[in-house]
Write a protein that holds these residues in place. Structure first.
Motif, PDB file in Angstrom:
ATOM      1  N   PHE A 190       2.833   1.936   3.885  1.00 10.82           N
ATOM      2  CA  PHE A 190       3.966   2.685   4.421  1.00 10.82           C
ATOM      3  C   PHE A 190       4.914   3.096   3.292  1.00 10.82           C
ATOM      4  O   PHE A 190       5.482   4.204   3.325  1.00 10.82           O
ATOM      5  N   GLY A 191       5.091   2.237   2.316  1.00 14.29           N
ATOM      6  CA  GLY A 191       5.937   2.583   1.177  1.00 14.29           C
ATOM      7  C   GLY A 191       5.432   3.814   0.451  1.00 14.29           C
ATOM      8  O   GLY A 191       6.222   4.655  -0.018  1.00 14.29           O
ATOM      9  N   VAL A 192       4.104   3.952   0.352  1.00 16.52           N
ATOM     10  CA  VAL A 192       3.523   5.139  -0.284  1.00 16.52           C
ATOM     11  C   VAL A 192       3.845   6.386   0.541  1.00 16.52           C
ATOM     12  O   VAL A 192       4.168   7.448  -0.005  1.00 16.52           O
ATOM     13  N   SER A 229      -1.387   8.032  -9.965  1.00 23.43           N
ATOM     14  CA  SER A 229      -0.868   7.300  -8.819  1.00 23.43           C
ATOM     15  C   SER A 229       0.607   7.627  -8.615  1.00 23.43           C
ATOM     16  O   SER A 229       1.423   7.511  -9.540  1.00 23.43           O
ATOM     17  N   LEU A 230       0.939   8.024  -7.374  1.00 22.04           N
ATOM     18  CA  LEU A 230       2.329   8.318  -7.055  1.00 22.04           C
ATOM     19  C   LEU A 230       3.186   7.061  -7.163  1.00 22.04           C
ATOM     20  O   LEU A 230       4.345   7.126  -7.595  1.00 22.04           O
ATOM     21  N   VAL A 231       2.621   5.914  -6.805  1.00 17.76           N
ATOM     22  CA  VAL A 231       3.369   4.655  -6.881  1.00 17.76           C
ATOM     23  C   VAL A 231       3.749   4.362  -8.326  1.00 17.76           C
ATOM     24  O   VAL A 231       4.912   4.027  -8.631  1.00 17.76           O
ATOM     25  N   ASP A 232       2.779   4.488  -9.232  1.00 19.56           N
ATOM     26  CA  ASP A 232       3.079   4.222 -10.640  1.00 19.56           C
ATOM     27  C   ASP A 232       4.142   5.189 -11.171  1.00 19.56           C
ATOM     28  O   ASP A 232       5.045   4.788 -11.929  1.00 19.56           O
ATOM     29  N   LYS A 245      10.372   1.410  -2.925  1.00 21.53           N
ATOM     30  CA  LYS A 245      10.058   0.517  -4.053  1.00 21.53           C
ATOM     31  C   LYS A 245       9.865  -0.918  -3.573  1.00 21.53           C
ATOM     32  O   LYS A 245       8.930  -1.609  -4.016  1.00 21.53           O
ATOM     33  N   ASP A 246      10.741  -1.381  -2.687  1.00 22.46           N
ATOM     34  CA  ASP A 246      10.599  -2.742  -2.141  1.00 22.46           C
ATOM     35  C   ASP A 246       9.282  -2.884  -1.368  1.00 22.46           C
ATOM     36  O   ASP A 246       8.647  -3.948  -1.395  1.00 22.46           O
ATOM     37  N   CYS A 247       8.883  -1.829  -0.679  1.00 25.13           N
ATOM     38  CA  CYS A 247       7.665  -1.897   0.139  1.00 25.13           C
ATOM     39  C   CYS A 247       6.405  -2.022  -0.712  1.00 25.13           C
ATOM     40  O   CYS A 247       5.403  -2.604  -0.266  1.00 25.13           O
ATOM     41  N   ASP A 305       4.596  -5.630  -6.090  1.00 26.33           N
ATOM     42  CA  ASP A 305       3.313  -6.267  -6.392  1.00 26.33           C
ATOM     43  C   ASP A 305       3.156  -7.608  -5.686  1.00 26.33           C
ATOM     44  O   ASP A 305       2.045  -7.990  -5.316  1.00 26.33           O
ATOM     45  N   ASN A 306       4.263  -8.305  -5.522  1.00 20.43           N
ATOM     46  CA  ASN A 306       4.231  -9.585  -4.815  1.00 20.43           C
ATOM     47  C   ASN A 306       4.448  -9.316  -3.324  1.00 20.43           C
ATOM     48  O   ASN A 306       5.537  -8.951  -2.901  1.00 20.43           O
ATOM     49  N   TRP A 307       3.409  -9.494  -2.534  1.00 22.52           N
ATOM     50  CA  TRP A 307       3.505  -9.144  -1.119  1.00 22.52           C
ATOM     51  C   TRP A 307       4.547  -9.976  -0.378  1.00 22.52           C
ATOM     52  O   TRP A 307       5.094  -9.532   0.639  1.00 22.52           O
ATOM     53  N   ARG A 308       4.843 -11.159  -0.871  1.00 21.29           N
ATOM     54  CA  ARG A 308       5.845 -12.001  -0.203  1.00 21.29           C
ATOM     55  C   ARG A 308       7.251 -11.421  -0.313  1.00 21.29           C
ATOM     56  O   ARG A 308       8.127 -11.737   0.504  1.00 21.29           O
ATOM     57  N   ARG A 309       7.485 -10.606  -1.329  1.00 24.01           N
ATOM     58  CA  ARG A 309       8.814 -10.009  -1.513  1.00 24.01           C
ATOM     59  C   ARG A 309       8.990  -8.707  -0.718  1.00 24.01           C
ATOM     60  O   ARG A 309      10.104  -8.181  -0.645  1.00 24.01           O
ATOM     61  N   ARG A 310       7.908  -8.209  -0.162  1.00 24.66           N
ATOM     62  CA  ARG A 310       8.018  -6.978   0.626  1.00 24.66           C
ATOM     63  C   ARG A 310       8.723  -7.256   1.954  1.00 24.66           C
ATOM     64  O   ARG A 310       8.561  -8.335   2.537  1.00 24.66           O
ATOM     65  N   PRO A 311       9.495  -6.305   2.466  1.00 30.70           N
ATOM     66  CA  PRO A 311      10.190  -6.516   3.746  1.00 30.70           C
ATOM     67  C   PRO A 311       9.213  -6.426   4.920  1.00 30.70           C
ATOM     68  O   PRO A 311       8.128  -5.829   4.811  1.00 30.70           O
ATOM     69  N   ASP A 312       9.580  -7.027   6.049  1.00 28.52           N
ATOM     70  CA  ASP A 312       8.839  -6.824   7.283  1.00 28.52           C
ATOM     71  C   ASP A 312       9.161  -5.442   7.829  1.00 28.52           C
ATOM     72  O   ASP A 312      10.186  -4.837   7.489  1.00 28.52           O
ATOM     73  N   MET A 313       8.305  -4.952   8.713  1.00 28.98           N
ATOM     74  CA  MET A 313       8.559  -3.639   9.282  1.00 28.98           C
ATOM     75  C   MET A 313       9.841  -3.618  10.109  1.00 28.98           C
ATOM     76  O   MET A 313      10.502  -2.582  10.218  1.00 28.98           O
TER      77      MET A 313
END
Length: 497
Positions: free
Chosen positions: A384-386, A414-417, A457-459, A462-470
């Motif tokens: 979703f972040g992408v 890569s658009l993310v990079d 950026k948060d979504c 690289d560390n999936w634990r730091r990503r927010p919930d939907m």
């Protein structure tokens, strides 16, 4: 007490009302084996109100033989408490001394009749029920508008993949599956709706089949045609959309089978896929999306994902979130489509499920999913972040660009990079962000664009634990949308002033 002897044995008698005298002679009537003239003999104690006639009638005995057998001097004088012997062949119908009343016998017959009648009635009811169910099933097989009910996924899946997958049997097998709302359409009706799958009505092409615009029973629909070899994806899409219903998820209307194809019929999204509005929209005849519309689309998609991530049990992970799978209706409200790759999370959204194979579109796949095959809702947050980055820049998740010094070879960027390199710049990320902003955007607020970029950026952390919930993403986007609308109203007020 007294003792009486006979050739048949000795008997000890006890009388409470009289005292026996040793010299007194007591006469007893003893039934012996010499009574060969009768089949049965019953001992009966006379009760108050009994007469010889009523007793013999009760036991179907002969009046004269009973009087003679008991040596009754006056057969009409019998008294309560007397014991008489009742001979006669009719006694074989009575097996207990208690069966003195013919009502008992009649009651037994009535009970037998009731049991037999109840059994026959139950058997008849079962036959009628089976007949009605068979008739209903037969009608449902031949009626286009009939609703269908849950069936067996495994057996149907095996059947759909078999070599004997003929049209006649496909329609009947498919109709045994599925939903409270979806309708089974006959193959000929699907052909008519698409003018035999005319290329002029083709509105999409994906890895699992083509999509056609059709009109079924007066309603515009999108018809996805899939090869019968894609029965697994077909059943997955069908199974999920029959269970989940949300305004931001595409609605399944029905399905069909015929020829060598399977068909899923969806509600028609008039404005097509989001990707067509972001990547060279003018070529496809679309006007650029306004900033507020883009934020609204992001919020709609986030709400759809929040629903399957957190409000369904088991939880679902779409596994193919991308701009081409986000459709826009006539009001440009977003609906997530294509549930053929959905993965179930039985226990918790954050407990990973290991995928047997990596599926999805490159450029949208979370690094831990590509590395370990672990599927969580947080891997979907990455995708979703992408999508949010595409909404901001108008660029594709993976784009081709020429290699330095060599125009013949291209490489994927890569658009993310690219976005992370801008947002991680400590000097002036705002200016660099505006440089890569979609050039089709004309009215926007710098701070709100930056807020949305930081959310993206948060979504994709690289560390999936730091990503927010939907759910947290929905809250952030709601705030950005409200501010965007207020800013748009303010700008319009200044223009009109």
């Amino acid at each position: 007490m007294g003792e009486v002897s006979s050739k048949f044995g000795s008997f000890v008698l006890e009388k409470k009302d009289k005292t026996l005298i040793p010299t007194q002679i007591v006469t007893l009537d003893l039934l012996c084996s010499c009574s060969k003239s009768f089949d049965y003999v019953l001992t009966y104690k006379v009760e108050s109100g009994d007469t010889r006639f009523t007793i013999c009638s009760r036991f179907q005995a002969d009046l004269d033989k009973t009087a003679m057998f008991n040596r009754l001097e006056n057969p009409n004088l019998i008294y309560a408490g007397d014991v008489i012997f009742i001979p006669g062949p009719g006694l074989q119908n009575f097996t207990r001394l208690e069966d003195k009343d013919p009502i008992v016998k009649e009651t037994s017959k009535s009970q037998i009749l009731i049991v037999v009648g109840s059994t026959l009635a139950a058997f008849t009811f079962i036959l009628l029920t089976v007949a009605l169910l068979f008739l209903k099933y037969y009608k449902r097989m031949g009626t286009p508008q009939s609703k269908v009910y849950p069936g067996r996924l495994n057996s149907l899946c095996c059947y759909l993949g078999s070599s004997q997958f003929h049209t006649k049997f496909k329609e009947s097998a498919i109709s045994s599956f599925s939903s409270e709302k979806a309708t089974v359409f006959p193959y000929h009706e699907v052909c008519d709706a698409t003018s035999n799958f005319s290329t002029s009505l083709k509105i999409g092409q994906g890895s699992y089949g083509s999509v056609y615009l059709g009109k079924l029973r007066g309603i515009d629909v999108a018809i996805k045609q899939m090869k019968n070899t894609k029965s697994k994806e077909f059943l997955s899409d069908l199974n999920i959309l029959c269970k989940v219903h949300h305004s931001n998820l595409i609605e399944l209307i029905g399905y069909a089978a015929g020829g060598d194809s399977l068909f899923l019929i969806y509600e028609y999204a008039q404005n097509g896929a989001l990707s067509d509005h972001l990547h060279r929209p003018s070529i496809r005849g679309y006007k650029p999306l306004a900033w507020t519309t883009r934020v609204q689309i992001a919020l709609d998609a986030a709400k759809g994902l929040e629903y399957i991530h957190e409000y369904r049990k088991p939880y679902y992970v779409h596994r193919d979130v991308k701009t081409s799978n986000i459709l826009l209706d006539s009001n440009f409200r977003a609906k997530i489509a294509d549930f053929g790759l959905v993965k179930l999370l039985e226990h918790s959204p954050e407990v990973a499920a290991v995928a047997s194979r990596i599926v999805g579109a490159f450029g949208y796949l979370a690094p831990e999913y590509v590395r370990d095959g672990c599927v969580t809702t947080k891997s979907e947050v990455y995708s979703f972040g992408v999508v949010v980055m595409e909404l901001i820049t108008g660029q594709q998740a993976l784009s081709k660009e020429a290699s330095p010094g060599n125009d013949q070879y291209t490489e994927h960027r890569s658009l993310v990079d690219h976005m992370l390199s801008i947002l991680n710049d400590t000097q002036n990320p705002m200016d660099k962000l505006l440089e890569c902003l979609d050039p089709n955007l004309t009215q926007y607020h710098r701070d709100l664009v930056f807020q949305m970029a930081l959310l993206a950026k948060d979504c994709v952390d690289d560390n999936w634990r730091r990503r927010p919930d939907m759910s947290n993403v929905v809250i952030s986007l709601s705030s950005i949308l409200n501010s965007s609308k207020a800013n748009t109203y303010y700008v319009r007020t200044l223009i009109h002033a």
